[in-house]
Design a protein around this motif. Structure first.
Motif, PDB file in Angstrom:
ATOM      1  N   VAL A 698       0.843  -1.204   0.000  1.00 27.50           N
ATOM      2  CA  VAL A 698       0.000   0.000   0.000  1.00 27.50           C
ATOM      3  C   VAL A 698       0.875   1.250   0.000  1.00 27.50           C
ATOM      4  CG1 VAL A 698      -1.718   1.308   1.287  1.00 27.50           C
ATOM      5  CG2 VAL A 698      -1.917  -1.187   1.128  1.00 27.50           C
ATOM      6  N   ALA A 699       1.913   1.233   0.856  1.00 20.98           N
ATOM      7  CA  ALA A 699       2.800   2.401   0.928  1.00 20.98           C
ATOM      8  C   ALA A 699       3.520   2.619  -0.399  1.00 20.98           C
ATOM      9  CB  ALA A 699       3.800   2.221   2.064  1.00 20.98           C
ATOM     10  N   TYR A 700       4.002   1.549  -1.004  1.00 18.90           N
ATOM     11  CA  TYR A 700       4.671   1.680  -2.298  1.00 18.90           C
ATOM     12  C   TYR A 700       3.704   2.224  -3.356  1.00 18.90           C
ATOM     13  CZ  TYR A 700       9.111  -0.687  -1.177  1.00 18.90           C
ATOM     14  OH  TYR A 700      10.355  -1.008  -0.693  1.00 18.90           O
ATOM     15  N   TYR A 701       2.466   1.773  -3.330  1.00 22.65           N
ATOM     16  CA  TYR A 701       1.500   2.260  -4.310  1.00 22.65           C
ATOM     17  C   TYR A 701       1.325   3.768  -4.182  1.00 22.65           C
ATOM     18  CZ  TYR A 701      -2.902   3.346  -6.545  1.00 22.65           C
ATOM     19  OH  TYR A 701      -3.868   3.945  -7.318  1.00 22.65           O
ATOM     20  N   ARG A 702       1.212   4.197  -2.888  1.00 24.14           N
ATOM     21  CA  ARG A 702       0.988   5.630  -2.691  1.00 24.14           C
ATOM     22  C   ARG A 702       2.227   6.434  -3.017  1.00 24.14           C
ATOM     23  NH1 ARG A 702      -2.177   5.965   2.991  1.00 24.14           N
ATOM     24  NH2 ARG A 702      -1.733   8.195   2.644  1.00 24.14           N
ATOM     25  N   ARG A 710       3.605  -4.224  -6.657  1.00 22.45           N
ATOM     26  CA  ARG A 710       3.172  -5.495  -7.238  1.00 22.45           C
ATOM     27  C   ARG A 710       3.991  -6.663  -6.684  1.00 22.45           C
ATOM     28  NH1 ARG A 710       0.067  -5.930 -11.606  1.00 22.45           N
ATOM     29  NH2 ARG A 710       1.206  -7.783 -12.283  1.00 22.45           N
ATOM     30  N   SER A 711       5.294  -6.431  -6.492  1.00 22.30           N
ATOM     31  CA  SER A 711       6.157  -7.489  -5.942  1.00 22.30           C
ATOM     32  C   SER A 711       5.703  -7.882  -4.540  1.00 22.30           C
ATOM     33  CB  SER A 711       7.610  -7.007  -5.926  1.00 22.30           C
ATOM     34  OG  SER A 711       8.443  -7.976  -5.328  1.00 22.30           O
ATOM     35  N   ASP A 712       5.359  -6.869  -3.718  1.00 21.61           N
ATOM     36  CA  ASP A 712       4.906  -7.164  -2.346  1.00 21.61           C
ATOM     37  C   ASP A 712       3.542  -7.850  -2.346  1.00 21.61           C
ATOM     38  OD1 ASP A 712       7.163  -6.305  -1.107  1.00 21.61           O
ATOM     39  OD2 ASP A 712       6.331  -4.426  -0.329  1.00 21.61           O
ATOM     40  N   ALA A 716       2.872 -11.411  -0.659  1.00 22.23           N
ATOM     41  CA  ALA A 716       1.825 -11.570   0.357  1.00 22.23           C
ATOM     42  C   ALA A 716       0.899 -12.718  -0.003  1.00 22.23           C
ATOM     43  CB  ALA A 716       1.044 -10.270   0.516  1.00 22.23           C
ATOM     44  N   LYS A 717       0.550 -12.815  -1.292  1.00 26.43           N
ATOM     45  CA  LYS A 717      -0.307 -13.924  -1.737  1.00 26.43           C
ATOM     46  C   LYS A 717       0.384 -15.267  -1.548  1.00 26.43           C
ATOM     47  CE  LYS A 717      -3.112 -11.603  -5.273  1.00 26.43           C
ATOM     48  NZ  LYS A 717      -3.427 -11.534  -6.719  1.00 26.43           N
ATOM     49  N   ARG A 729      -6.896  -3.760  -8.105  1.00 26.36           N
ATOM     50  CA  ARG A 729      -7.547  -3.067  -9.218  1.00 26.36           C
ATOM     51  C   ARG A 729      -6.817  -1.785  -9.571  1.00 26.36           C
ATOM     52  NH1 ARG A 729     -10.799   0.950 -10.368  1.00 26.36           N
ATOM     53  NH2 ARG A 729     -10.840   1.673  -8.204  1.00 26.36           N
ATOM     54  N   LEU A 730      -6.393  -1.039  -8.520  1.00 22.93           N
ATOM     55  CA  LEU A 730      -5.708   0.226  -8.772  1.00 22.93           C
ATOM     56  C   LEU A 730      -4.341  -0.010  -9.407  1.00 22.93           C
ATOM     57  CD1 LEU A 730      -6.617   2.152  -5.484  1.00 22.93           C
ATOM     58  CD2 LEU A 730      -7.462   2.626  -7.796  1.00 22.93           C
ATOM     59  N   LEU A 731      -3.637  -1.051  -8.973  1.00 25.87           N
ATOM     60  CA  LEU A 731      -2.333  -1.365  -9.570  1.00 25.87           C
ATOM     61  C   LEU A 731      -2.490  -1.748 -11.039  1.00 25.87           C
ATOM     62  CD1 LEU A 731      -0.476  -3.394  -6.781  1.00 25.87           C
ATOM     63  CD2 LEU A 731       0.314  -1.272  -7.850  1.00 25.87           C
TER      64      LEU A 731
END
Length: 738
Positions: A698-702, A710-712, A716-717, A729-731
């Motif tokens: 989330v932090a990287y996205y922001r 995407r890597s994180d 996580a998955k 969706r936002l990525l």
């Protein structure tokens, strides 16, 4: 006359209280842990029948008395001490009654002589106050001895009363009561097996002028019955006199039948010395075995003393009947000690023996001192002096450290007192002194299992888990059927991260002793940390059921509540937390757990209240700082949140949750670089922490670092976390990659 006896009884009770009242506040010591604290069978009347299958049947009545105490007092020792004192008063009363009866039978003094009343009372008073009685009265577990003595005295008194009775119905009732008391005595302690011999001695010494052959036949039959009952109860026979066993009274000695018999000759002299000069009393004598009649020389002296007493009984029984009977009582009640046992001497065995000595002593003084006032003056002086010594001796039983420190001073070269003093040091937090005592005990006796076990526990407490496991291994090699040692070794393996071996040890402990509550508790914690919450709850249920009043029950309730919490059963979790707090309002962990539950329910006010209470109890509770910081973050009180999370990291720089929570605070304040830094530190501590990857994504996205985000998300998955669908969706929208 009634008022006369009431006033004397009041005097006995008051003097007894002056000596023993201080002991009512003493705790449990030594064997009390085995018979009471760690004994699951006394805690529930539904399980009390297991006492028949677990303990020698010659201890049943005493064990049932512990169950009765537990029913009313649980683990509060005061009630147990008061019970012991009441038993002692019962013994004193029977000594008084039996002495009066013996004076009457022998017509020792003219019927009108007031000494017929005074001398039996003084015998009872000496029995009450003598320091040799303190071990059987103050030491809770030795009520076996005092209760057996009460049944023994009652048996003899009822028999002699029946012999004197002219009423046939009363005679039958008294003979029957005598037999019943003898059976109850046999089911209390083995010493009562000598009562048929005592009654035969009474017949021979007290009633020899009116010999009754039929009565002797009945007595012989009764004696045979009592012996057969005894043999059935203890599952043994005369072969017990021919066994060879290691001595627990002197490290390294081996007791053969001959050596044990010779050693008892010296023990008899020691007992006489204590009765005459009650000084240097010792709970655990360092008593070397006699290897021959002159090795040491006191062995022969003891044998000659006993032989001389036998001759005196024969010589004195006509003219000095009471003295002869007192001497016979002393020898017969001592004779049970000739059955070999690992401990050759314990002072509580004097409890019953002492009556014969006091009877002989007071009677002899009445012959030697013709002046009544002088005689009573001497006896009262003895009573007062002995009472003072008893009061002082009782102070030694104040707690385990005082007791074992006194014992070590008197037996400095014996392993058991050193080990037990070491345990007392350990319980006080004096670890260096405890280690010194354990090391010395092992040096004296390299095969001493308890010392290895206790030292292993000390190493564990110090965080020296490898050394702890080595000591537990040594203890298990010497005794592979000790549940507690397996359980403790499991704790050490668990702290080393060897979960599989820890579980194996917990399972073994429970296999050895299915009623071992601590084994279930330890395994329950292991399951809890593994996320096996159903198994954890099952083990905590067993631990609580098997020992509901254990001092750690509140901890078991708290942990069971945490398992319920993780299963989403918040109602039961809250119930367990509340019960734990009722049991121990100063247990920080349960406030921490309940605070987490309140937080999960959105009740932040109550959550903060519990976290504050936990930190009041434990100002360095790192998890609570991290969790309270989380609550402050949820409330938007970011400064307070950062303060708590900084404190948590200061206390434990390796605490990953604190970094995640602090990263969340930075994220909420749009301090994105700091957030990424904290999430990265959490991942550095625990590379498998899925939540840290999720939040950092989330932090990287922001920060518009979409590739890192995407890597994180992907990581996580892989670790099984559920990633926010909106973030994915936002990525996809920003990168054009689905």
């Amino acid at each position: 006359m009634v008022m006369f006896y009431l006033l004397r009884w009041l005097g006995l009770v008051l003097i007894g209280l002056l000596i023993y009242f201080q002991t009512f506040h003493f705790g449990f010591i030594f064997d009390d842990h085995f018979f009471i604290i760690d004994n699951p069978y006394i805690r529930n009347f539904n399980h009390i029948h297991w006492i028949w299958h677990t303990f020698p049947m010659t201890r049943l009545v005493g064990m049932y008395s512990f169950a009765l105490n537990y029913h009313f007092n649980q683990f509060h020792p005061q009630g147990y001490h008061i019970f012991n004192f009441i038993v002692h008063l019962a013994g004193v009363g029977l000594v008084w009654a039996l002495a009066r009866l013996l004076f009457k039978i022998t017509k020792w003094l003219p019927p009108e002589d007031r000494l017929n009343q005074d001398l039996p009372f003084m015998i009872a008073m000496l029995f009450l106050v003598h320091p040799c009685q303190t071990q059987a009265v103050t030491y809770i577990s030795q009520r076996f001895e005092s209760m057996a003595a009460v049944f023994y005295l009652g048996t003899v008194h009822c028999f002699l009363s029946a012999r004197l009775s002219v009423d046939r119905r009363r005679k039958i009732i008294l003979f029957g009561l005598s037999g019943l008391l003898a059976i109850l005595g046999i089911m209390t302690k083995e010493v009562v097996i000598t009562v048929p011999l005592m009654i035969l001695a009474a017949e021979w010494i007290l009633f020899s002028k009116n010999e009754n052959k039929k009565l002797y036949i009945v007595l012989a039959a009764g004696g045979i019955f009592l012996y057969l009952l005894f043999s059935r109860l203890v599952h043994t026979d005369l072969r017990v006199f021919f066994r060879t066993i290691p001595s627990e009274s002197h490290d390294g000695d081996v007791l053969t039948p001959g050596r044990y018999f010779l050693t008892q000759m010296r023990v008899f002299l020691t007992f006489l010395r204590i009765l005459v000069f009650p000084i240097h009393q010792n709970l655990d004598y360092d008593y070397p075995v006699s290897i021959g009649p002159l090795a040491p020389p006191l062995t022969l002296a003891g044998l000659c003393t006993i032989g001389s007493i036998v001759v005196l009984i024969v010589k004195l029984r006509r003219q000095f009947t009471l003295i002869a009977f007192g001497l016979a009582w002393t020898l017969i009640t001592f004779s049970i000690n000739l059955a070999p046992r690992a401990n050759v001497i314990f002072e509580h065995k004097l409890y019953l023996i002492s009556f014969g000595f006091f009877l002989m002593l007071v009677t002899a003084l009445s012959i030697l001192v013709k002046d009544r006032r002088a005689l009573m003056g001497i006896l009262w002086f003895m009573v007062m002096a002995l009472a003072v010594v008893s009061f002082d001796r009782n102070k030694v039983w104040g707690n385990e450290f005082i007791l074992w420190n006194d014992t070590v001073q008197k037996s400095p070269h014996k392993a058991r007192p050193l080990n037990n003093r070491g345990l007392a040091y350990y319980n006080q937090g004096h670890f260096s002194q405890a280690m010194a005592d354990y090391n010395r005990a092992i040096e004296i006796n390299p095969d001493y299992i308890e010392a290895y076990s206790n030292r292993g526990l000390l190493y564990y407490t110090q965080g020296r888990f490898s050394l702890s496991i080595l000591d537990f291994n040594k203890a298990i090699a010497k005794n592979p059927n000790h549940a507690e040692i397996y359980s403790n070794r499991g704790l050490a393996y668990y702290r080393e991260g060897n979960i599989a071996q820890a579980l194996t040890d917990y399972n073994k402990a429970i296999e050895i002793n299915s009623d071992y509550a601590q084994g279930y508790s330890n395994r329950g914690l292991l399951y809890l940390t593994q996320g096996r919450f159903v198994q954890s709850i099952a083990d905590y249920n067993d631990a609580i059921e098997k020992n509901p009043n254990d001092t750690d029950t509140y901890g078991n309730l708290s942990n069971r509540g945490l398992a319920y919490y993780n299963l989403g059963n918040f109602f039961r979790a809250m119930s367990d937390y509340n019960k734990a707090i009722d049991m121990n309002p100063n247990y920080a962990a349960v406030y921490s757990n309940r605070g987490l539950l309140y937080c999960n329910q959105g009740n932040f006010t109550q959550s903060l209240s519990d976290y504050n209470k936990a930190l009041e109890i434990n100002p360095n509770y790192v998890e609570v700082y991290a969790n309270r910081g989380y609550v402050y973050d949820k409330q938007g009180r970011y400064a307070k949140a950062l303060s708590d999370l900084n404190k948590a990291i200061e206390i434990n720089p390796k605490y990953a949750d604190a970094y995640i929570n602090r990263g969340n605070v930075h994220l909420h304040q749009n301090e994105l670089a700091q957030a990424v830094s904290d999430y990265s530190k959490a991942i550095g501590i625990n590379p498998q922490y899925a939540l840290a990857y999720n939040n950092r994504a989330v932090a990287y996205y922001r920060l518009k670092e979409y590739d890192n985000s995407r890597s994180d998300v992907r990581r996580a998955k892989e670790l099984g976390d559920v990633v926010n669908a909106e973030l994915i969706r936002l990525l996809s929208k920003e990168t054009g990659i689905k």
